[in-house]
Design a protein around this motif. Structure first.
Motif, mmCIF file in Angstrom:
data_model
loop_
_atom_site.group_PDB
_atom_site.id
_atom_site.type_symbol
_atom_site.label_atom_id
_atom_site.label_comp_id
_atom_site.label_asym_id
_atom_site.label_seq_id
_atom_site.Cartn_x
_atom_site.Cartn_y
_atom_site.Cartn_z
ATOM 1 N N THR A 1 0.861 -1.004 0.007
ATOM 2 C CA THR A 1 -0.031 0.010 -0.021
ATOM 3 C C THR A 1 0.745 1.281 -0.057
ATOM 4 O O THR A 1 1.984 1.234 0.896
ATOM 5 N N ILE A 2 0.672 2.184 -0.838
ATOM 6 C CA ILE A 2 1.499 3.664 -0.842
ATOM 7 C C ILE A 2 0.717 4.593 0.090
ATOM 8 O O ILE A 2 -0.500 4.809 -0.116
ATOM 9 N N ILE A 3 1.564 5.030 0.995
ATOM 10 C CA ILE A 3 1.118 6.010 1.916
ATOM 11 C C ILE A 3 1.723 7.074 1.470
ATOM 12 O O ILE A 3 3.074 7.188 1.630
ATOM 13 N N GLY A 4 1.252 8.239 1.636
ATOM 14 C CA GLY A 4 1.860 9.600 1.706
ATOM 15 C C GLY A 4 2.570 10.002 2.891
ATOM 16 O O GLY A 4 2.113 9.815 3.829
ATOM 17 N N ASP A 5 3.531 10.905 2.445
ATOM 18 C CA ASP A 5 4.062 11.389 3.836
ATOM 19 C C ASP A 5 3.301 12.407 4.726
ATOM 20 O O ASP A 5 3.674 12.533 5.994
ATOM 21 N N GLU B 1 -11.550 11.858 10.250
ATOM 22 C CA GLU B 1 -12.901 12.618 9.645
ATOM 23 C C GLU B 1 -12.818 14.011 9.780
ATOM 24 O O GLU B 1 -13.034 14.776 8.943
ATOM 25 N N ALA B 2 -12.288 14.567 10.717
ATOM 26 C CA ALA B 2 -11.993 15.904 10.817
ATOM 27 C C ALA B 2 -10.794 16.512 9.866
ATOM 28 O O ALA B 2 -11.129 17.631 9.421
ATOM 29 N N TYR B 3 -10.052 15.603 9.698
ATOM 30 C CA TYR B 3 -8.777 16.128 8.777
ATOM 31 C C TYR B 3 -9.065 15.864 7.115
ATOM 32 O O TYR B 3 -8.292 15.646 6.353
ATOM 33 N N GLY B 4 -10.187 15.100 6.774
ATOM 34 C CA GLY B 4 -10.486 14.622 5.668
ATOM 35 C C GLY B 4 -9.900 13.622 5.013
ATOM 36 O O GLY B 4 -10.215 13.147 3.746
ATOM 37 N N TYR B 5 -9.570 12.567 5.880
ATOM 38 C CA TYR B 5 -9.360 11.316 5.287
ATOM 39 C C TYR B 5 -10.086 10.254 5.041
ATOM 40 O O TYR B 5 -9.972 9.201 4.461
ATOM 41 N N ILE B 6 -11.247 10.519 6.058
ATOM 42 C CA ILE B 6 -12.198 9.623 5.706
ATOM 43 C C ILE B 6 -13.547 10.420 5.729
ATOM 44 O O ILE B 6 -13.602 11.370 6.344
ATOM 45 N N GLU C 1 -6.052 16.636 0.059
ATOM 46 C CA GLU C 1 -5.704 17.978 -0.452
ATOM 47 C C GLU C 1 -5.937 17.668 -1.921
ATOM 48 O O GLU C 1 -6.440 18.609 -2.716
ATOM 49 N N ALA C 2 -5.334 16.711 -2.547
ATOM 50 C CA ALA C 2 -5.446 16.569 -4.031
ATOM 51 C C ALA C 2 -6.646 16.266 -4.614
ATOM 52 O O ALA C 2 -7.102 16.733 -5.641
ATOM 53 N N ALA D 1 -12.505 21.107 -7.007
ATOM 54 C CA ALA D 1 -12.568 22.459 -7.428
ATOM 55 C C ALA D 1 -12.284 22.746 -9.000
ATOM 56 O O ALA D 1 -13.120 23.464 -9.625
ATOM 57 N N ARG D 2 -11.547 22.204 -9.608
ATOM 58 C CA ARG D 2 -11.208 22.292 -11.010
ATOM 59 C C ARG D 2 -12.239 21.658 -11.613
ATOM 60 O O ARG D 2 -12.578 22.328 -12.809
#
Length: 407
Positions: free
Chosen positions: A35-39, A91-96, A119-120, A126-127
């Protein structure tokens, strides 16, 4: 300085100082599962370690895997409270994102959306919204051009002109000419808002059919009724098919209606109380024999060896508290339900819920040491126990009652 210096150290070397006591990575090729996990998640400054690990586990699961609090608490040593706190952090930081949606059969379910890079995802949406904005504004009124009102029933359907009250036309009928949009406003009534500069040219969508001016309706209009429609209103029920539909109405419709119905509050299940345990193993064999003989009273109470070993300590606790074996057997075999599906679970519930209290300890007999020796009464020669010679109890009582009378 604009040229890239290949021998210059990277930015990470200035941030993290290397030392012999630091971490040293040993990387191996992983096949097939990884699994690829971002920093941004692995090195998040605000999330707890429990939340980071839980997000990593959720992202490694396949589509449709259950990620409710009960399932996660059953897989890891953390309690349900810690799992629920970690999910709220993610959930507060938008990951789920947890959404209550209704299925085709009307059942409410919780759908969890996992984002590996919130964020992405937010930037991409938005785009896409900016790309759809020109199509949404097509046909919508602009600040320079107000939207023309919808035609009334008489204007939309020429055959229904008799049913609607036409506007009074003073004088001869004017020739059809390009008129601004406020031309539909009637003369009587409050002054309309100042309209901006009209756009030259006719309005083909709302241009009435040229012809003779219709005669007024034979039925008189009461004086208290208001003037004809002065603003855009939805068409009546009988002529709903003639009302124009704008494309913007379809684009601005809500996509998700998951929050239309309030989500029912879920009550956490209480843990089952443990079975009673005896203090000693004195009655363990008698308890096992009592459980094995229950099938003689009712064939449905046929227990396995595993169930007998599990329930024997609870029966031994009853016997240890002074319960009679027949009373225990009567409690376990009386009033059984008709469809008895789980006899061991029913017996465990009764042994736990109907556990009798312990008997109070019997008062201990007073210890006085050695008894007093026998003495002979000086008055009646009666033998009695006393530490010293004297009178017996009856003679002392008679002497106590006789002395006041003699006085």
């Amino acid at each position: 300085m604009a040229d890239q210096q290949l021998n210059a150290p990277s930015y990470a070397r200035y941030v993290v100082r290397r030392s012999l006591s630091g971490v040293h990575k040993v990387t191996e090729f992983q096949h097939p599962g990884f699994t690829i996990i971002g920093d941004h998640l692995a090195q998040h400054r605000e999330l707890s370690l429990t939340a980071i690990g839980l997000a990593t586990y959720i992202q490694s699961l396949p589509e449709g895997a259950p990620v409710d609090i009960r399932t996660l608490a059953g897989k890891f040593p953390e309690s349900r409270e810690r799992v629920a706190t970690a999910l709220r952090e993610l959930e507060a930081y938008g990951y789920i994102e947890r959404v209550r949606e209704r299925t085709d059969n009307g059942k409410l379910v919780t759908v969890t959306y996992s984002y590996n890079n919130p964020e992405a995802t937010r930037a991409r949406r938005a785009r896409e919204a900016a790309a759809r904005s020109p199509r949404r504004t097509t046909g919508d009124p602009t600040p320079e051009e107000p939207a023309p009102p919808r035609p009334t029933t008489a204007e939309a359907t020429p055959d229904a002109m008799v049913e609607a009250t036409p506007e009074p036309v003073p004088g001869p009928t004017p020739e059809l000419a390009p008129e601004p949009v406020p031309a539909y406003e009637p003369t009587p009534g409050p002054a309309p808002r100042p309209a901006p500069e009209p756009v030259p040219g006719p309005v083909p969508a709302y241009e009435p059919t040229p012809g003779p001016v219709p005669e007024p309706v034979s039925e008189p209009v009461p004086a208290h009724e208001p003037a004809p429609v002065r603003r855009a209103e939805p068409a009546p029920v009988g002529h709903a098919e003639t009302a124009p539909v704008r494309p913007a109405d379809l684009d601005t419709a809500p996509v998700r209606t998951a929050h239309a119905a309030p989500a029912p509050r879920r009550v956490p299940s209480r843990p089952r109380p443990p079975l009673p345990r005896p203090r000693t193993s004195e009655h363990r064999q008698a308890a096992a024999a009592l459980l094995a003989e229950l099938r003689r009273a009712d064939p449905r109470l046929l227990l396995s060896v595993r169930d007998v070993h599990r329930l024997a300590p609870a029966v031994a606790a009853w016997l240890e508290r002074g319960a009679d074996p027949d009373a225990v057997r009567h409690t376990l075999t009386t009033g059984l339900p008709a469809p008895l599906r789980h006899p061991a679970a029913l017996l465990a519930h009764r042994l736990t819920a109907l556990l009798p209290p312990r008997l109070p300890d019997a008062p201990a007999a007073p210890t006085t040491g050695h008894p007093h020796p026998f003495q002979t009464c000086d008055t009646c020669d009666r033998a009695f126990r006393a530490p010293t010679p004297g009178h017996c109890r009856d003679c002392r009582r008679q002497g106590a009652t006789a002395e006041p009378v003699a006085a």
